[in-house]
Design a protein around this motif. Structure first.
Motif, PDB file in Angstrom:
ATOM      1  N   SER A  94       0.514   7.577   7.421  1.00 35.15           N
ATOM      2  CA  SER A  94       0.903   6.834   6.225  1.00 35.15           C
ATOM      3  C   SER A  94       0.958   5.348   6.544  1.00 35.15           C
ATOM      4  O   SER A  94       0.980   4.951   7.710  1.00 35.15           O
ATOM      5  N   ALA A  95       0.971   4.564   5.484  1.00 26.71           N
ATOM      6  CA  ALA A  95       1.085   3.118   5.657  1.00 26.71           C
ATOM      7  C   ALA A  95       2.420   2.776   6.313  1.00 26.71           C
ATOM      8  O   ALA A  95       2.521   1.831   7.092  1.00 26.71           O
TER       9      ALA A  95
ATOM     10  N   VAL B 215       0.841  -1.205   0.000  1.00 22.84           N
ATOM     11  CA  VAL B 215       0.000   0.000   0.000  1.00 22.84           C
ATOM     12  C   VAL B 215       0.872   1.250   0.000  1.00 22.84           C
ATOM     13  O   VAL B 215       0.580   2.232  -0.698  1.00 22.84           O
ATOM     14  N   ALA B 216       1.969   1.200   0.749  1.00 28.02           N
ATOM     15  CA  ALA B 216       2.869   2.362   0.775  1.00 28.02           C
ATOM     16  C   ALA B 216       3.423   2.631  -0.626  1.00 28.02           C
ATOM     17  O   ALA B 216       3.520   3.779  -1.061  1.00 28.02           O
ATOM     18  N   HIS B 217       3.786   1.555  -1.340  1.00 31.21           N
ATOM     19  CA  HIS B 217       4.294   1.700  -2.705  1.00 31.21           C
ATOM     20  C   HIS B 217       3.247   2.379  -3.595  1.00 31.21           C
ATOM     21  O   HIS B 217       3.534   3.336  -4.309  1.00 31.21           O
ATOM     22  N   ALA B 218       2.018   1.874  -3.506  1.00 30.21           N
ATOM     23  CA  ALA B 218       0.942   2.439  -4.342  1.00 30.21           C
ATOM     24  C   ALA B 218       0.684   3.900  -3.967  1.00 30.21           C
ATOM     25  O   ALA B 218       0.550   4.757  -4.844  1.00 30.21           O
ATOM     26  N   HIS B 219       0.661   4.164  -2.692  1.00 24.56           N
ATOM     27  CA  HIS B 219       0.402   5.542  -2.260  1.00 24.56           C
ATOM     28  C   HIS B 219       1.491   6.483  -2.767  1.00 24.56           C
ATOM     29  O   HIS B 219       1.219   7.627  -3.116  1.00 24.56           O
ATOM     30  N   SER B 220       2.717   5.976  -2.818  1.00 16.52           N
ATOM     31  CA  SER B 220       3.795   6.839  -3.301  1.00 16.52           C
ATOM     32  C   SER B 220       3.635   7.098  -4.803  1.00 16.52           C
ATOM     33  O   SER B 220       4.191   8.048  -5.338  1.00 16.52           O
TER      34      SER B 220
ATOM     35  N   THR C  94      -5.512   8.628   0.968  1.00 19.42           N
ATOM     36  CA  THR C  94      -4.734   7.470   1.415  1.00 19.42           C
ATOM     37  C   THR C  94      -5.196   7.030   2.812  1.00 19.42           C
ATOM     38  O   THR C  94      -5.125   5.847   3.135  1.00 19.42           O
ATOM     39  N   ALA C  95      -5.698   7.979   3.594  1.00 14.99           N
ATOM     40  CA  ALA C  95      -6.174   7.630   4.938  1.00 14.99           C
ATOM     41  C   ALA C  95      -7.355   6.661   4.874  1.00 14.99           C
ATOM     42  O   ALA C  95      -7.585   5.894   5.809  1.00 14.99           O
ATOM     43  N   SER C  96      -8.095   6.696   3.777  1.00 14.71           N
ATOM     44  CA  SER C  96      -9.224   5.765   3.635  1.00 14.71           C
ATOM     45  C   SER C  96      -8.714   4.328   3.548  1.00 14.71           C
ATOM     46  O   SER C  96      -9.310   3.406   4.103  1.00 14.71           O
TER      47      SER C  96
END
Lengths: 918, 188
Positions: A313-314, A188-193, A257-259
């Protein structure tokens, strides 16, 4: 052929079609029509004669081919079989049509047909998604539109099982579950970035591949679907999954991203506990793990309703989990504990120098009884039964009602329902009559009804036995019966909880909830009842946080629901207020109690049981808010009302008396408090309450008051009784009730002169608090302070001062500077100075303490102790005049509250003797 | 997911249409159109290779959009639209298939064969039916509508009678004549 012509032909057509062909030809010739019309009529008749229905055939073939065309062409991919279907579309397993290389993909056919503009946007989004490249994300490989314009995607096919199935199947350890989840957070962190939000994280979208790798599916696809649907707005709905979607998502607000963090939090809870939240009543194959406070704190932070209060963040989420795995203090938990403690400490002015008492919370749930209600219950049961459709049911209801009125008139033929006959007399008479009957169809419902009434009366033992018998083989046939039985099971759960059988209580509450969900899925009031009952059980199991969350939801719902009965509303209100007060949230508890009181007083006379109930809630909130005098006033009012209106004994009187003891203890009137606690104990025995937790709390309370009063030996005995009860109930070493009682007993040991044992116990407790609660916790700070007090009693200034510095630092992070704990610390500094022979230093500290207690309007007992200590120092310095002036007003206060052997009083008495004071 | 709000929306659209709002009719047709397509796609998902008649399509569209217990007046209006939408979808699809076949899709034929579906000229016939029906509409709107309601909307003769407010006998007679007319037109 035009219309008038067809109309003109119609009557001829009808008449001629019934004739045989030869006659028909003859008749046509006779008709007054032109040649063209005759030809048409002949052709129509011939067509009418022909068999089959080519129209229907052509349409059916067309419809059949309609399906085919939606499925065939997906670029280079050929469908193998269907994998499944969901809200976003259908998924097929596919492989390369040209057999170029062996690769299987999942083809997802998105629902809906986008406009050209939407198709363009969709292609753009697809490009972004294709850029995601992470080992824990199923890749987007290809995409396009079918001939008809329906969009499709080719995604990396993951051969494995869905996440929760994996967890249910292999029951991984906590460590392994967290490791899986951390990999998801990485993805998820990768996608959010890459600025991609998943938007639909749920169990079905996480697979565990056969090699154990966890893979997130459908990243950002929800957004794709929405992009495709924006064109026809009235059909467009946001794609999300209820239960996992964040509040902002459900409300149609901005998704960030918080969702995803929220949905991940829900999913983690489900991985660990088999349920999404406290209100999730579905049966789960996942064996729940016991979560400690840290992990619960992490889950709570991830699933905060306000996106701004979740993990930012994740990565932050993952780091906190890693910390937890490595046994380091966790940010979320530290924040939660610190925040709570700060509030709690800020409000408990006393209790940190003297032992504190605990409130009974759970018994409050059985607080209902009145004669009106007894009648209402009987009438309600009869009405519900009469309403049931079956004739059998109706006749049984009549029999029940007849039976009840029989029993009542037998008990008191002339004065039925009058004030002179107690409810208990009536119930005992009814029970005796019932024992003589053997028709189960009549006996069982009556047993359940009587169980409710005995429960109301606070006679838990009898209630439990009646309910157990009454529920034997119970199986609802219809909605009315299911709801009635659910109510019975709630009551049963409550009684089992009071008896301390939490697992059985949870089963019972669960069964009630299941029946309601099955037989009355739309009934929101009934759902409220389930939540209330479950909250009680959670509280009983020691999980107050969950209980509070559930009750908060229930109260919000109850307010929004005009049909909520008053009895249910007050029940929820008082339970929530009680738990909040216990958790230190005094302001919120008070606001809730006062709102409840206002509503009750608007609907009921002031002498109603509901009024008493909420008066108690208000008193407890005041008590938690550091206003014991106000609490005492309210409780005395409540007790008087309770005695007059309801019943002079039972569970309620036990609670009210215990509450009053707490207020009186906080006011420093220890001996009076001890007497009240003994009275509360008598009520407890009378009500048949013998659950380990309640009895342990009761023993611990009595011990604490005795300790405050100075009767150390008896106090230690009562603490031992409390431990024995906890052991008997299998309450573990780290349970908060046990640790609190251990702490208090260790302190008492220290006061009674058992220094070595006290030191050993407190040191061990402090190490455990560091591990379980963290260095920033209130528990750790409290134990550090207790070690200071012990060092003072042991006259070890070196150890003591080092600990005191630490305690002061810890407490400054928890409590405001004007908190009395800091004045008590000055007293301790004074004592250590004296140990070192530094009389001037001692005087300085003690003067500051006395001035401080005077300035804040402290309880007389605190001020008197500080004055007596200063008096001793002044005496040592030779100033007998000031010593006398200080001690003379302090002495009566100490003598009133404490026994001669209490250490502060004993020290004061020694000074008095030297001064010749009597 | 979309069902709950849609229910309400469809009822509202029907009411507006009854009061003469042509825009509402358009919106309704669009809605039905989307729904019939979705149903067709879904039936494939449930049982690949299965067929679904036009009647099934319209009926299912009705139930999905209106619910099974919708008021008759709503159903009646809805059926007009559903029948038209179903007709339009089927004919559009047939036209599209014909066009792509003319485009020389050898691969497509191969695919049909691979999946065991015989290629046929039903598409051409469907297009001709549509043309003929359009002619009939010009000259004899009532009988054309009856055909539409029965063949594309899946209504029974009793329902048609109620929908058009004529006797059942009239429906029988008109249908017989219209059917014969269409058949004659197709054979011409």
């Amino acid at each position: 052929m035009n219309a008038p012509l067809l109309d003109a032909l119609a009557p001829h057509f009808e008449r001629l079609r019934a004739l045989d062909p030869a006659q028909r030809a003859a008749e046509i010739d006779e008709l007054p029509l032109d040649a063209a019309a005759r030809t048409r009529l002949t052709r129509l008749l011939a067509a009418d004669d022909a068999g089959g229905d080519p129209l229907a055939d052509a349409i059916a073939r067309g419809a059949a081919r309609l399906h085919e065309s939606t499925s065939r062409e997906f670029g280079a991919w050929r469908l193998v079989r269907e994998l499944g279907a969901g809200g976003m579309g259908t998924v097929f397993l596919a492989e390369r049509a040209d057999g170029q290389f062996e690769r299987q993909v999942a083809i997802k056919l998105l629902r809906g047909f986008p406009t050209r503009e939407a198709t363009r946007r969709l292609r753009q989004e697809r490009q972004i998604l294709a850029g995601l490249d992470h080992p824990n994300i199923a890749r987007l490989l290809d995409g396009g539109e079918t001939a008809e314009g329906q969009p499709w995607l080719a995604l990396e096919y993951v051969d494995g099982v869905p996440l929760l199935e994996h967890v249910a199947l292999h029951a991984p350890t906590l460590r392994d579950r967290l490791a899986l989840f951390e990999a998801m957070l990485d993805a998820v962190a990768h996608a959010h970035s890459h600025l991609v939000v998943h938007r639909d994280i749920k169990p079905a979208n996480v697979m565990v591949a056969t090699d154990g790798t966890v893979k997130l599916l459908d990243f950002g696809i929800a957004r794709l679907v929405e992009a495709g649907e924006e064109s026809h707005r009235e059909t467009s709905t946001r794609v999300f999954s209820r239960g996992y979607a964040s509040p902002e998502q459900e409300q149609g607000l901005a998704i960030t991203t918080a969702s995803d963090i929220y949905s991940l939090g829900v999913l983690l809870r489900e991985m660990l506990e088999g349920r999404r939240d406290a209100g999730d009543l579905r049966a789960s194959p996942i064996t729940p793990l016991r979560l400690d406070a840290d992990l619960r704190g992490i889950l709570a932070k991830a699933t905060e309703a306000d996106p701004a209060r979740r993990y930012a963040s994740a990565t932050e989420f993952r780091d906190d989990l890693r910390r937890l795995r490595e046994g380091r203090p966790v940010r979320a938990a530290r924040w939660t504990h610190g925040y709570r403690l700060r509030k709690f400490v800020a409000r408990h002015r006393l209790g940190f120098a003297a032992a504190a008492l605990a409130v009974f919370v759970a018994c409050a749930f059985v607080w209902r009884l009145e004669r009106e209600r007894t009648r209402a219950l009987a009438a309600e049961a009869a009405a519900q039964q009469a309403a049931a459709s079956a004739e059998r049911e109706a006749s049984r209801a009549r029999a029940s009602l007849d039976f009840l009125s029989d029993a009542i008139s037998a008990a008191a033929p002339d004065v039925a329902m009058s004030r002179q006959v107690s409810v208990r007399d009536l119930l005992d008479a009814a029970r005796a009559k019932l024992a003589a009957r053997d028709d189960p169809a009549l006996v069982r419902p009556m047993q359940r009804l009587l169980a409710h009434l005995y429960g109301d009366l606070g006679d838990v033992g009898t209630a439990l036995q009646l309910m157990r018998d009454g529920l034997r083989d119970a199986q609802p046939a219809d909605r009315a019966e299911a709801l009635r039985l659910a109510g019975d099971y709630d009551e049963y759960a409550s009684e089992l909880g009071i008896k301390g059988d939490v697992d059985a209580a949870l089963d019972a509450a669960q069964r009630a909830a299941d029946w309601r969900a099955r037989f009355a899925p739309d009934d929101r009031v009934e759902r409220l009842r389930s939540r209330q009952a479950l909250a009680l059980v959670y509280h009983r199991g020691g999980d107050d946080e969950r209980a509070i969350a559930l009750l908060r939801e229930a109260l919000a719902e109850a307010k929004a629901l005009p049909s909520t009965p008053l009895e249910l509303y007050t029940g929820i209100t008082q339970a929530l207020a009680a738990l909040l007060a216990t958790a230190g949230e005094a302001d919120e508890a008070l606001a809730i109690a006062e709102a409840g009181l206002a509503r009750v007083d608007a609907e009921r006379p002031r002498e109603s049981p509901e009024h008493v109930l909420l008066l108690r809630s208000k008193a407890n909130a005041k008590s938690a808010g550091g206003e014991p005098a106000e609490a005492e006033r309210l409780l005395r009012e409540a007790i008087a009302l309770q005695q007059r209106v309801v019943d002079p004994g039972g569970a309620r009187m036990m609670e009210l008396t215990n509450d009053l003891a707490i207020a009186v203890n906080d006011l420093g009137r220890y001996r009076e408090a001890a007497e009240l606690l003994r009275e509360s104990d008598r009520h407890m025995a009378g009500a048949g309450i013998d659950g380990a937790a309640d009895r342990a709390v009761s023993e611990g309370n009595l011990a604490a008051v005795l300790e405050n009063a100075g009767d150390y030996a008896t106090a230690i005995g009562h603490y031992d009784n409390a431990f024995a009860l906890l052991d008997g109930a299998g309450v573990g070493a780290d349970h908060q009730v046990r640790r609190r009682i251990e702490r208090e007993q260790a302190r008492t040991l220290g006061l009674a002169g058992g220094h070595a044992r006290a030191l050993e116990r407190l040191t061990d407790l402090r190490a455990r608090a560091l591990r379980i609660d963290g260095e920033a916790s209130g528990e750790y700070a409290m134990l550090t302070w207790q070690l200071v007090v012990l060092a003072r009693n042991m006259h070890r200034p070196d150890d003591g001062l080092a600990l005191l510095d630490e305690a002061e630092r810890l407490w400054h992070a928890l409590a405001p500077a004007e908190h009395p704990i800091f004045l008590h610390m000055r007293r301790a500094r004074g004592a250590f100075a004296l140990d070192r022979g530094d009389v001037a230093g001692a005087e300085r500290e003690l003067r500051a303490a006395v001035a401080g207690f005077e300035a804040v309007g402290a309880q007389p007992i605190d001020l008197s102790i500080a004055r007596s200590e200063l008096a001793a120092v002044r005496l040592r310095a030779g100033d007998r005049g000031e010593a006398r002036a200080l001690l003379a007003p302090a002495l009566p206060v100490l003598r009133e509250a404490m026994l001669p052997q209490e250490i502060n009083r004993a020290a004061a008495e020694r000074t008095a003797q030297q001064l010749g004071l009597r | 997911m979309a069902e709950a709000p849609a229910d309400h929306e469809v009822t509202r659209l029907i009411a507006a249409w009854r009061e003469g709002d042509e825009g509402a009719r358009e919106a309704l047709v669009e809605r039905v159109y989307a729904n019939v397509r979705a149903i067709a796609a879904q039936s494939l998902r449930q049982m690949p290779g299965a067929t679904l008649s036009a009647t099934d399509l319209a009926h299912e569209a009705l139930i999905r959009l209106l619910g099974s217990d919708a008021a008759w007046s709503d159903r009646r209006h809805f059926f007009h639209v559903a029948a038209q939408a179903t007709r339009q979808i089927l004919v559009d699809a047939a036209r599209q298939r014909l066009a792509s076949k003319r485009g020389g899709g050898a691969e497509k034929v191969e695919l049909d064969a691979a999946l065991g579906v015989a290629a046929n000229d039903g598409d051409a016939e469907l297009v001709r039916i549509d043309d003929a029906l359009r002619d009939l509409q010009q000259s004899d709107a009532r009988r054309a509508q009856m055909i539409e309601l029965v063949y594309f909307g899946g209504l029974s003769r009793i329902e048609v009678a109620q929908a058009l407010q004529v006797s059942e006998g009239t429906v029988d007679r008109d249908l017989r004549l219209a059917r014969a007319w269409l058949r004659a037109a197709l054979e011409a």
